[in-house]
Scaffold this motif. Structure first.
Motif, short mmCIF file in Angstrom:
data_model
loop_
_atom_site.label_atom_id
_atom_site.label_comp_id
_atom_site.label_asym_id
_atom_site.label_seq_id
_atom_site.Cartn_x
_atom_site.Cartn_y
_atom_site.Cartn_z
N HIS A 56 0.81 -1.21 0.00
CA HIS A 56 0.00 0.00 0.00
C HIS A 56 0.84 1.25 0.00
CE1 HIS A 56 -3.70 -1.96 0.01
NE2 HIS A 56 -3.45 -2.63 1.11
N ILE A 57 1.95 1.17 0.69
CA ILE A 57 2.74 2.37 0.80
C ILE A 57 3.31 2.75 -0.56
CG2 ILE A 57 5.15 1.70 1.29
CD1 ILE A 57 2.81 4.11 3.11
N HIS A 60 0.27 4.33 -2.39
CA HIS A 60 -0.12 5.63 -1.86
C HIS A 60 1.13 6.44 -1.58
CE1 HIS A 60 -4.25 4.31 -1.37
NE2 HIS A 60 -3.73 3.17 -0.96
N VAL A 62 3.91 8.63 -0.17
CA VAL A 62 4.17 9.03 1.20
C VAL A 62 4.02 10.54 1.35
CG1 VAL A 62 5.96 9.12 2.98
CG2 VAL A 62 5.73 7.09 1.52
N ARG A 63 3.34 10.91 2.42
CA ARG A 63 3.12 12.33 2.66
C ARG A 63 4.17 12.84 3.64
NH1 ARG A 63 -3.14 10.78 3.79
NH2 ARG A 63 -3.72 10.43 1.62
#
Lengths: 539, 539
Positions: A56-57, A60, A62-63
């Motif tokens: 998932h990382i 998505h 990374v913020r």
């Protein structure tokens, strides 16, 4: 404090949606639809080596434009341990009194002997001390002495003395007209060898090289402790005790005294003790020893002069405290109350029961020598008054004495090597080896057989034979139904074994849950029931 | 090996004297006279600050011409821990797969949502995964789903699957014609959030900063876990469960599911669970958390990419294992047998019960994430279905949602500060403060009152009210008399509360010691009694 902007926005969006649900949560199946039910992962199968989070990382991004989603937790309980370590380190540096610890709780009398003492598992003490205290007066015939045996961590200070006015652990049981009546009896309480209250133990100096024993102290047994006590009685010129009295570990020693020296003991009182340690109590002590030995400050026993393993000691005491009381007592005393309900929960202690345990550990962690805990606790595990064990111990004793007479202590030395764990540590030894699975499949049958055996419980013949030396001793055996460490069946076992060995003078009391919810600690608290029965028995 | 000359001589002298005693120790009062009964110390009083050992060491010149009186002990159990630490350190260095741990036990399906999830104590998960497994077929009406809840350390792998053929923890309970009949039902088992088997937990990445959560993961509750599970059900389009089934921690969740979502649950099965954690079980989990947090490798939760606190985990599991079985079972299985009776005792494990615990710890210590153990264990402590607690949680939930809608998470942030221990940690909060002494003096009265209360036990009104949402749900509540972690009174409390709340459809079974001595673990083993009752109830 504000959340990172993008999260705040995302939270706002979803929070509005969430608020359309009733707070109590009667959410219908059609809600939460705006949660992305990611089609790429739905009903997908995750191969073993790849954690799903990682995948998932990668999908998505990374913020990185803000802090974490939640703050890091604080750990005040660890801060406290670290502060203590630092304080103790400073103290060690600045203290000119040298490395010898002083756990001794107060003034005692001391017996010393230079006659070497051979221990049952092959060790030797070239000389030893016994620190002890007394109350009441020894009569001219020296026939009114009562030897009072202590629990694991208790000192000889069972009652205040002129030299040490602090209250003792049995203050309300000893005195003129009380359970141990000092108008009639001369009460002697010793500190066990292996302990740290003035009798020779791991924190004593080994005269052979002038260094503290530490874990060069040899393995110890209850019988060793009792045999050392009788050396003191020899020194005091006391041929025969009016009674041998003890609770908990003292209840083991009280029986052992009678079995080892039947002609020198008049009556036996054993409260909340046992005639052989059972696996549950061994397990509880095992975890205490392990947590202590895991503390890096323990340093395999060589911490004297440095920072002691206070954290391990604290936690070992917490585990022990769990076994000293009962669930129902805590249910009533603490229930589910939190120490400060206005604060959010924490991973450090926050329920009242936790802060109680924390406090019990705090009080203890610097007042008892960690190595003594290990040795004395192990001695309890090794306790078994069954005939087979007695015979084996007697044979070892004779063998060591022969070796020593010949000037060779090879046997003793070899015996002190420690056990290495076998490859298959939990395999059964006796009978045909069975797999864990086979074992479980027979579980129901086994349980039924055991339960049936319990209904018509008869102590093992080996134990009945082992207690035969006590067949003529009036004996008071007491237990407490709420005790989980020395459960009531163990005192029933003692009483029944004595009776089956032919003793017609056995008084057995079992305090019901109605009489005491204080579990193992009852013997410290219950002047009325425990003290009353004791007084009646001794008269 | 020979003893130092002077000791050998001394031992020979005394050994000859000792041999004049019968080996079994019927020593007369006049023996041992050649032991020096040092006149200078006899009946002397030792002042508090001076340990007696020191004084003796000054009167007996230190002997430096040889080794110690006894050899130092070996500690194979510590050697093993150190070897593992070193091996893990090497592995960390050489492993190019990065710092992310992989505790996942096998192939699962995964549900993912980007909808933020607000936790009951104020934390937030901006997104989360639930890894789960299923057996049997969901019917067209989606009305035959059973949600199976796990115990603390169990994964979703309750039964083998085509993707993961390993046996699951309820292998013999799930399948065609079995207790959870896959010919009839679609069984879903999830990994709880906070865990480490693929669902979001402390070892997952925080999307806010791309770092692993570690102990920045927020405090979690049973309700949080259950609410996350219902997000999965939303995703699967399952409006209403045929049944919610669970044992141990799963037995808590099973009840919580019904209470939180009464319209979405048909039947409730709660085995060896409770409606509120009691202090004894909190105490046992407390010691497990503390031992883990004390391991220096734990590093306040930030051990990922380094050596994990395997020693703390091993010991935490050993303590847990003590609570999973029963004393009588161990008495029968291990008794007092030693792992190798030919060797002398050691401070490291040597009784069979010890090597069994050691082995249980070994098997577990690298298979479960230490931080998950802390969070999930704490969530169990916090579990309380009483109405007051439910209302407080609902109020906090509403408050957080309002705050978030307004773009402020201050409340959530403040809530995450950890509790600092109060100065008087074990003082009672409610009622007049009493000293420990006063408390003990009232002990007997208190015990009697409590015992009387137990005889006519009625669950607290708060709990009866808290379970009112389940008054129309057929419920199967099971307990085991030999369970010490979730004692049988807790399941009686559930059943009685449900009945008093008006539920006429409560089946309550309590397995006697005759039926099972396996304590808490019974639910894993007893296909006949546990599985049989479950099957009948679901039909």
């Amino acid at each position: 404090m504000k959340p990172p902007q993008h999260i705040a926005a995302s939270l706002r969006r979803h929070a509005s949606a969430a608020l359309s649900h009733p707070p109590a949560g009667r959410v219908s199946g059609t809600s939460c639809r705006n949660g992305t039910y990611a089609a790429t992962t739905a009903f997908s199968t995750t191969p073993t080596p790849t954690p799903t989070t990682r995948r998932h990382i990668h999908t998505h991004p990374v913020r990185r434009n803000g802090g974490a989603s939640n703050p890091a937790m604080a750990f005040p309980c660890l801060d406290a341990l670290e502060t203590r370590s630092a304080t103790l380190k400073d103290k060690v540096r600045s203290d000119s009194s040298g490395p010898e610890p002083s756990y001794t709780a107060g003034a005692t009398q001391t017996f010393h002997t230079d006659e070497p003492f051979l221990l049952d598992w092959g060790g030797v003490l070239p000389q030893f001390d016994i620190a002890y205290e007394t109350w009441g007066t020894l009569n001219a015939a020296k026939s009114n002495a009562i030897l009072l045996h202590t629990g694991l961590s208790a000192s000889s200070h069972a009652h205040s003395t002129p030299e040490n006015p602090q209250h003792g652990w049995w203050e309300r049981f000893i005195g003129p007209g009380l359970s141990l009546d000092t108008d009639k009896y001369h009460v002697i309480c010793t500190n066990v060898i292996g302990g740290c209250y003035g009798s020779t133990g791991p924190s004593s100096v080994d005269p052979a090289d002038g260094q503290l024993y530490a874990t060069r102290f040899p393995i110890l047994t209850m019988d060793d402790m009792v045999r050392a006590q009788f050396r003191l009685l020899d020194g005091l010129g006391i041929q025969k005790l009016y009674a041998s009295v003890g609770s908990s570990m003292g209840g083991m020693q009280s029986l052992a005294a009678g079995v080892l020296f039947p002609d020198r003991v008049g009556r036996i009182v054993s409260i909340s003790g046992c005639a052989r340690s059972h696996p549950y109590s061994i397990a509880m002590r095992h975890t205490q020893r392990q947590v202590l030995m895991m503390d890096p400050n323990w340093n395999r026993g060589f911490y004297y002069g440095g920072v002691p393993p206070h954290a391990g000691m604290k936690l070992a005491r917490e585990i022990a405290t769990v076994t000293y009381r009962s669930g129902p007592e805590w249910e009533q005393r603490f229930a589910r109350r939190r120490a400060d309900a206005s604060k959010p929960p924490a991973l450090c202690p926050d329920f009242l029961i936790e802060t109680y345990l924390d406090h019990a550990g705090e009080k203890f962690c610097l007042t008892y020598d960690p190595n003594s805990l290990l040795y004395v606790s192990k001695a309890m595990d090794l306790f078994d008054l069954g005939l087979e064990n007695q015979r084996a111990a007697a044979a070892r004793r004779a063998e060591h004495q022969r070796s020593l007479r010949d000037g060779v202590v090879a046997a003793a030395t070899d015996m002190s090597c420690s056990l290495t764990l076998p490859d298959q540590p939990y395999e059964e030894q006796d009978g045909a080896a069975v797999s864990e699975e086979e074992y479980l499949e027979n579980a129901a049958d086994v349980a039924r057989a055991e339960a049936q055996a319990q209904t018509s419980y008869r102590p093992p013949q080996d134990l009945i034979a082992g207690l035969a030396a006590l067949r003529d001793h009036p004996a008071l055996i007491m237990g407490v139904a709420s005790d989980i460490l020395f459960p009531a069946w163990q005192q029933r076992e003692i009483a029944e074994s004595l009776r089956l060995a032919g003793n017609r003078n056995v008084a057995h009391y079992e305090l019901s849950e109605e009489q005491s919810l204080f579990g193992h600690d009852t013997f410290l608290l219950d002047v009325q029931n425990v003290g009353g029965a004791l007084k009646n028995f001794l008269q």
